[in-house]
Design an enzyme around this catalytic site. Structure first.
Site, short mmCIF file in Angstrom:
data_model
loop_
_atom_site.label_atom_id
_atom_site.label_comp_id
_atom_site.label_asym_id
_atom_site.label_seq_id
_atom_site.Cartn_x
_atom_site.Cartn_y
_atom_site.Cartn_z
N HIS A 240 0.43 -0.88 2.55
CA HIS A 240 0.97 0.22 1.74
C HIS A 240 1.61 1.32 2.60
CE1 HIS A 240 0.40 3.50 -1.44
NE2 HIS A 240 1.07 2.56 -2.07
N LYS A 242 4.20 3.50 4.91
CA LYS A 242 5.63 3.79 5.00
C LYS A 242 5.87 4.46 6.35
CE LYS A 242 4.54 4.12 0.42
NZ LYS A 242 3.16 4.09 -0.08
N ASP A 247 13.64 5.68 18.20
CA ASP A 247 13.62 5.88 19.65
C ASP A 247 12.26 6.33 20.17
OD1 ASP A 247 16.27 5.13 19.80
OD2 ASP A 247 17.05 7.17 19.74
N HIS A 426 3.98 11.53 -7.42
CA HIS A 426 3.54 10.40 -6.61
C HIS A 426 3.03 10.86 -5.24
CE1 HIS A 426 4.37 6.61 -4.19
NE2 HIS A 426 3.72 6.11 -5.21
N LYS A 428 0.85 12.21 -2.16
CA LYS A 428 -0.54 12.06 -1.74
C LYS A 428 -0.84 13.21 -0.78
CE LYS A 428 1.27 7.63 -2.17
NZ LYS A 428 1.06 7.40 -3.58
N ASP A 433 -8.78 24.93 2.46
CA ASP A 433 -8.77 26.34 2.88
C ASP A 433 -7.37 26.83 3.25
OD1 ASP A 433 -11.51 26.29 2.54
OD2 ASP A 433 -11.93 25.92 4.66
#
Length: 496
Positions: A240, A242, A247, A426, A428, A433
């Site tokens: 899952h 990404k 470089d 979508h 995450k 704090d």
């Protein structure tokens, strides 16, 4: 190649068919099937007991295998095996150690410049399996597709040596083609491109899309493709992550896959709220090492091995020294079904425990385990400002109502639940704090904690955490806060 995998499938079916036909001709088929239907499910039940799972999991699988023995074994093979028993690496353990030893001197280590409470959390997360924490990396929050995709395209177009790109979902649409064309342009300029996608998440990505990349010289790999004869053993363990690395100096990770819907161009979803992260500096080495670990496992067409990247010259090319002066620090945490411990889940729990004032979470899917659920409820009862932001509109029936099934006890104990009122969110995100943030690929659910290969970047007192706080406030302003009374009075069809 796809052709070879199809031939492998055909061979497996021919051999299995021949064995069954032979048994039938000899008159033994009935006896073999009867014995198998008894012995195999019992053997699986013994394996489940030996694995010392939770009581809920053990009882559930016991019932499935008793009442549906043949189908139950097939379901267990695809979805029920203990993920940590899976042999993920096709290469030898010694080969993998070679690269890890080679890049160890340039990988980040814990630093004392952090405030004591931040340093304690960072070292705790590292002990759970996270990477080192370092001050030599800059970070930039990319809000939604309108900021993310232009930044990725700009970085790709400036590549001089290599581009590594990995996605769970990669669409053959306007957004996907734009990135493909940028990769082809760099390939024609002599830049090396390694392109990897999850075999299930991107199962619609056909040869018509990939051929121009392949013809231009790109190395391409599907992670556990559905056309593999081994798919039955890998179906439930998806990659899952990404990741984009350019470089070895600039990297990207976060919630956005590649597709028009992630850029707000989908008629079904309309506006799509998401967050990505651009990194530059030393922490990019952790992204690079994660990509290469997955690449060596997944690649078929390329002859890359760990030795490809472990020489003195290649280390300088793929893991160059590139320190960036900036405030705060960054720590990369990865986990997956073959990890010794669920590192991301443990890191989030450690951050929850460290909170002194507030815990803010944004997740499209909320399916927490008992420990996470209990800690959030205890934090709210202790007077902390605990907020969870979830979609007001789901992308699937099951996940939407699965998420909402957890609202009752959380609301009862004082957790503030917000539902996003501008279609789908979508992102995450995690913020403690207002100083410690996390951005990445993992949802607050069991699948991300245990079954998927995931990656999160923890941010300590950086400008990015300030941006996260501003984005959270903006999202809360366009969301609806649920009350416990409203939840209890929801219509009967929703309760069912």
């Amino acid at each position: 190649s796809v052709r070879n995998r199809i031939l492998q499938f055909a061979l497996v079916f021919l051999v299995a068919g021949g064995i069954i036909w032979g048994l039938y001709q000899l008159g033994y088929l009935f006896y073999v099937l009867t014995i198998s239907a008894t012995v195999v499910p019992l053997a699986v039940i013994m394996i489940i007991f030996i694995e010392n799972r939770t009581a809920e999991s053990t009882i559930a699988w016991f019932l499935v295998l008793i009442f549906l023995p043949i189908l139950g074994v097939i379901i267990w093979l695809m979805f029920g095996r203990n993920p940590r028993r899976r042999r993920r690496n096709r290469r030898s353990h010694d080969e993998r150690k070679l690269l890890k030893q080679a890049i160890r001197p340039v990988r980040s280590l814990a630093v004392s410049e952090l405030p004591p409470n931040h340093l304690k959390l960072a070292n705790t997360i590292r002990n759970f399996g996270g990477g080192g924490v370092d001050v030599h990396t800059s970070s930039e929050i990319l809000t939604n597709g309108e900021e993310t995709f232009p930044a990725i395209l700009d970085a790709i177009r400036q590549a001089q040596h290599h581009v590594h790109i990995q996605y769970y979902i990669y669409r053959n649409d306007e957004t996907g083609k734009a990135i493909r064309e940028a990769l082809i342009e760099r390939l024609e300029a002599g830049v090396t491109v390694r392109f990897m996608y999850d075999g299930l998440g991107s199962y619609m990505l056909g040869e018509n899309f990939l051929r121009p990349l392949r013809d231009a010289g790109a190395h391409i790999a599907a992670y556990d493709p559905i056309s593999s004869p081994l798919f039955i053993f890998t179906a439930n363990f998806r990659n899952h992550r990404k990741i984009v690395v350019v470089d070895g100096k600039v990297g990207f990770t976060g919630g956005l896959n590649v597709g028009d819907e992630y850029d707000g161009k989908s008629k079904k979803f309309g506006f799509w709220r998401d967050t990505h992260l651009r990194l530059e500096g030393r922490a990019v080495k952790e992204l690079q090492a994660t990509f290469l670990d997955d690449w060596i496992y997944a690649q078929i067409e390329s002859e890359d091995t760990w030795e490809t990247f472990a020489g003195d010259e290649t280390i300088r090319q793929y893991f160059p020294k590139h320190d960036v002066a900036t405030d705060g620090a960054i720590q990369i945490v990865t986990s997956g079904p073959t990890s010794k411990d669920p590192a991301i889940r443990n890191a989030l729990i450690a951050a929850i425990i460290s909170a002194q004032r507030s815990i803010w979470i944004a997740t499209p899917y909320l399916i927490p385990d008992n420990e996470t659920m209990t800690l959030l409820r205890l934090a709210a009862r202790a007077g902390l400002d605990v907020r969870i932001l979830t979609p007001g509109k789901g992308d699937s029936f099951t996940s939407y109502y699965g998420t909402r099934s957890y609202f009752g006890p959380l609301l009862k104990d004082g957790v503030k639940i917000y539902t996003y009122n501008r279609h789908f969110i979508h992102a995450k995100l995690f913020l403690v704090d207002g100083k410690i943030g996390a951005v990445g690929t993992a949802n607050m659910d069991i699948r991300s904690f245990v079954l998927n290969y995931e990656l999160m970047a923890f941010l300590y007192d950086t400008e990015s955490t300030e941006q996260l706080e501003r984005d959270f406030i903006a999202d809360f302003d366009v969301s609806i806060q649920l009350s416990s009374n409203d939840y209890v009075k929801r219509p009967l069809r929703f309760r069912i």
